[in-house]
Motif scaffolding. Structure first.
Motif, PDB file in Angstrom:
ATOM      1  N   HIS A   1      -3.269  17.723  -7.131  1.00  0.00           N
ATOM      2  CA  HIS A   1      -2.808  16.375  -7.438  1.00  0.00           C
ATOM      3  C   HIS A   1      -3.478  15.325  -6.560  1.00  0.00           C
ATOM      4  O   HIS A   1      -3.873  15.595  -5.432  1.00  0.00           O
ATOM      5  CB  HIS A   1      -1.283  16.266  -7.382  1.00  0.00           C
ATOM      6  CG  HIS A   1      -0.656  16.333  -6.017  1.00  0.00           C
ATOM      7  ND1 HIS A   1       0.491  17.050  -5.766  1.00  0.00           N
ATOM      8  CD2 HIS A   1      -0.989  15.779  -4.843  1.00  0.00           C
ATOM      9  CE1 HIS A   1       0.818  16.905  -4.498  1.00  0.00           C
ATOM     10  NE2 HIS A   1      -0.062  16.133  -3.912  1.00  0.00           N
TER      11      HIS A   1
ATOM     12  N   ASP B   1       1.763   5.961  -3.894  1.00  0.00           N
ATOM     13  CA  ASP B   1       2.996   6.554  -4.410  1.00  0.00           C
ATOM     14  C   ASP B   1       4.159   6.401  -3.434  1.00  0.00           C
ATOM     15  O   ASP B   1       3.989   5.972  -2.294  1.00  0.00           O
ATOM     16  CB  ASP B   1       2.768   8.042  -4.736  1.00  0.00           C
ATOM     17  CG  ASP B   1       2.003   8.786  -3.641  1.00  0.00           C
ATOM     18  OD1 ASP B   1       1.857   8.227  -2.534  1.00  0.00           O
ATOM     19  OD2 ASP B   1       1.557   9.908  -3.879  1.00  0.00           O
TER      20      ASP B   1
ATOM     21  N   PHE C   1       0.698  11.347  -6.751  1.00  0.00           N
ATOM     22  CA  PHE C   1       1.605  12.423  -7.174  1.00  0.00           C
ATOM     23  C   PHE C   1       1.331  12.773  -8.631  1.00  0.00           C
ATOM     24  O   PHE C   1       2.231  13.094  -9.393  1.00  0.00           O
ATOM     25  CB  PHE C   1       3.071  12.027  -6.961  1.00  0.00           C
ATOM     26  CG  PHE C   1       3.616  12.452  -5.622  1.00  0.00           C
ATOM     27  CD1 PHE C   1       3.423  13.737  -5.143  1.00  0.00           C
ATOM     28  CD2 PHE C   1       4.347  11.574  -4.848  1.00  0.00           C
ATOM     29  CE1 PHE C   1       3.939  14.135  -3.914  1.00  0.00           C
ATOM     30  CE2 PHE C   1       4.872  11.959  -3.622  1.00  0.00           C
ATOM     31  CZ  PHE C   1       4.662  13.238  -3.153  1.00  0.00           C
TER      32      PHE C   1
END
Ligand code: GLP
Length: 638
Positions: free
Chosen positions: A158, A85, A161
């Motif tokens: 999580h 991410d 993300f």
């Protein structure tokens, strides 16, 4: 383990979970898997494809890979990487971008080809984000898919993300960050308001496509969410729970991060246990909790109906067990944390002699002291002990610019009134540096110095409320903190020397410390490691044999009741004093994740925790107090 135990455990744990004594062991295991993959693929003349994560969690793994590259010739020339991410809106050169993080923590230190490293593009224009995400997915496919995916876990559950709500089929996309996630990142960005609101992340589905997945987790802050992911039902509420759908996924965690798993938390529910005194106490406090009975009212049936029949058989009857544990718990309570002079101390947690004691309170950052043991410090000082309160780091990274600016304006105005040209000149120069910082800029040494002084002032006024005069305080400003920033701190020998000097100066009978069980890269954990090293260096010192170490907690959570060796009750007035002490740390009202990460109303978290401990004591049938601060004795050899 017997067969039945394995099945009982695997019925609960739906993801293979390996618990290590420390993060090192887990990192070695995963580094071995990566090394084997790279060597195998290289022998086959094919690339090895790694999926990489950011955050504090994988840093030790990356350090180990770098070590192997340098010392054991592990080459990454044949490796392709894809990061999970990236914050949306940040360029790769931003100090908090994940691209920059990867360069700093791994890429720049091994022989990876730059063109083989991939991080989602945080600067893709809005109308091109979708296409950019799709091409990220196709680049992964073209590389042959990910062989090994490394993951950390966020406190919302999580991965990457993929915040709660993310489905198992989700793919690389633009997402909105959860407010808890943004609060957790506040320190990195030197303020929550600087944390981006969006990110681009691989989807849960993208992650599940990897051939092998290792999720790493350290520290008690992750324990709750890891237990939900491993033992709960797969659900979008905890996206990491979808890893249950992957056949080759292993969670590699340390004991603190595993402490909410049933096998560690309630081992008697998943198989036979060795009934040590500590285990009996833990089980009985739990039994009292689930039956909602005080200890002395537990019956034989309560034991047999709740998986503790073997304990009953071993010990004979509930009656004796109840009394034993009631007494043990009662003997943890003392209003004299420094020991009560001239009293019979055979059933007290602290020794009566020597008195007064030299007590050394170690506060990793200003606020830790008052937040976690403000009432105890007050009692120690008030009862005539010789208290030294040492602030180990300056805490200057957690001061918002707005507070720095206010102080600068005050200095300028005062300097002008007093016609102190030098002071005004310096303050204006710092003001200029602040103006020039720009969004997300790093603080100059002058700004950090000023911010450190602001925190010193807050610490002094807080300590004064606890009846400690300023000359009882020490500000160590440990160099590792001054030279670093969050997640990148690297303590050195000079930090240990400063601690050794302090210890030899104070020659404490008692040390109050924290950090055990925290994320190993957090400030409290690093400070605790420094203390451990310093104690080793002090081996043989005459004071050391007489020195007891008391561990405090209280940021994420208090000690659990069965863990407490000393419980210090606070009266309503003392609790009010403590809260007033916490309020002196004005710059931390919205800043410090150590305070703000826990709840919206976190300014009051300390009193909530202390009240909760008191309530549990009351529920166990012990006296009813307003609040309790709890401590666990630490034996360095253990
Ligand atoms: C961020 C990252 C995740 C990481 C998580 C936990 O949200 N996007 O990939 O797992 O933080 O971070 P830490 O390892 O610092 O606890």
């Amino acid at each position: 383990m017997k067969k039945t135990e394995i099945s009982e455990l695997s019925q609960r744990e739906k993801i293979q979970t390996q618990i290590y004594a420390s993060a090192e062991g887990a990192c070695t295991f995963v580094a071995d898997a990566i090394t084997a993959l790279i060597r195998q693929r290289t022998a086959e003349g094919k690339p090895a494809v790694l999926g990489l994560a950011t955050g504090s969690t994988p840093v030790r793994l990356y350090r180990e890979l770098i070590r192997r590259h340098r010392e054991e010739g592990l080459s990454f020339a044949n490796v392709i990487t894809f990061n999970l991410d990236e914050y949306y809106g940040l360029s790769g050169s931003h100090p908090e971008s994940y691209r920059r993080f990867m360069q700093d923590q791994l890429f720049d230190h091994v022989d990876l080809k730059p063109e083989n490293t991939h991080v989602p593009d945080g600067l893709a224009p809005r109308d091109k984000v979708f296409a950019s995400c799709q091409s990220y997915e196709s680049a992964i496919r073209q590389a042959g898919g990910i062989d090994i995916q490394i993951l950390g876990i966020g406190r919302t559950g999580h991965i990457g993300f993929n915040e709660p709500g993310s489905g198992p089929d989700s793919r690389t996309r633009l997402v909105t960050l959860d407010s808890l996630t943004r609060r957790d990142a506040a320190r990195d960005f030197l303020g929550e308001e600087n944390v981006p609101r969006h990110a681009i992340t691989m989807g849960v589905g993208t992650i599940l496509d990897a051939r092998q997945v290792f999720l790493l987790g350290w520290g008690e802050a992750k324990a709750g969410v890891i237990a939900q992911a491993v033992e709960g039902e797969p659900s979008a509420a905890i996206p990491a729970s979808f890893l249950q759908l992957h056949r080759e996924c292993v969670f590699c965690i340390d004991e603190a991060a595993g402490c909410h798993l049933t096998r560690l938390r309630h081992p008697w529910l998943v198989g036979p246990v060795e009934w040590t005194p500590a285990m009996i106490r833990k089980a009985m406090v739990w039994l009292a909790g689930i039956t909602q009975k005080p200890l002395l009212k537990l019956t034989d049936e309560d034991y047999t109906e709740n998986g503790m029949a073997d304990l009953l058989t071993e010990k004979g009857s509930a009656y004796k067990l109840n009394i034993d544990i009631f007494n043990t718990t009662q003997h943890t309570i003392t209003g004299w944390p420094g020991g009560k002079p001239k009293a019979d101390d055979s059933h007290r947690p602290e020794r009566a002699n020597p008195f007064p004691k030299r007590a050394l309170v170690l506060s990793p950052e200003p606020t830790d002291d008052v937040f976690c043991l403000g009432g105890t410090i007050h009692r120690l000082a008030n009862q005539g002990n010789d208290v030294t309160l040492a602030y180990l780091t300056s805490g200057n990274l957690a001061v918002p610019d707005t507070d720095a600016r206010r102080s600068i304006e005050l200095i300028i105005e005062l300097g002008e009134t007093m016609r102190n040209a030098d002071e005004v000149k310096h303050a204006r120069a710092v003001e200029k540096q602040l103006d020039g910082k720009g969004a997300f800029g790093e603080d100059t040494p002058d700004i950090r110095h000023l911010k450190g002084l602001i925190r010193r002032g807050e610490a002094r006024s807080s300590a004064r409320l606890l009846e400690l005069e300023p000359d009882r305080l020490r500000f160590l400003d440990l160099p590792f903190y001054e030279k670093g920033r969050y997640r990148r701190f690297q303590p050195q020998a000079e930090d240990v020397s400063a601690m050794v000097e302090l210890l030899n100066e104070v020659r404490p009978h008692q040390i109050f410390a924290t950090g055990l069980g925290h994320d190993p890269l957090s400030v409290p954990a690093l400070c605790f490691e420094i203390l451990r090293e310093a104690l080793k260096a002090c081996a043989g010192a005459d004071w050391l044999g007489e020195c007891w170490i008391w561990l405090y907690r209280g940021h994420g959570a208090e000690w659990e009741i069965h863990e407490l060796d000393m419980a210090v009750p606070l009266s309503p007035d003392e609790l009010t004093f403590k809260i007033q002490g916490i309020y002196q740390h004005q710059t931390q009202r919205s800043q410090s994740p150590s305070i703000s990460r826990q709840s919206e109303n976190s300014w009051n978290l300390a009193s909530e925790l202390n009240r909760a401990t008191a309530k549990t004591y009351d529920a166990l049938g012990l006296p009813e107090y307003e609040a309790i601060e709890g401590f666990k004795r630490y034996l360095p050899q253990s």
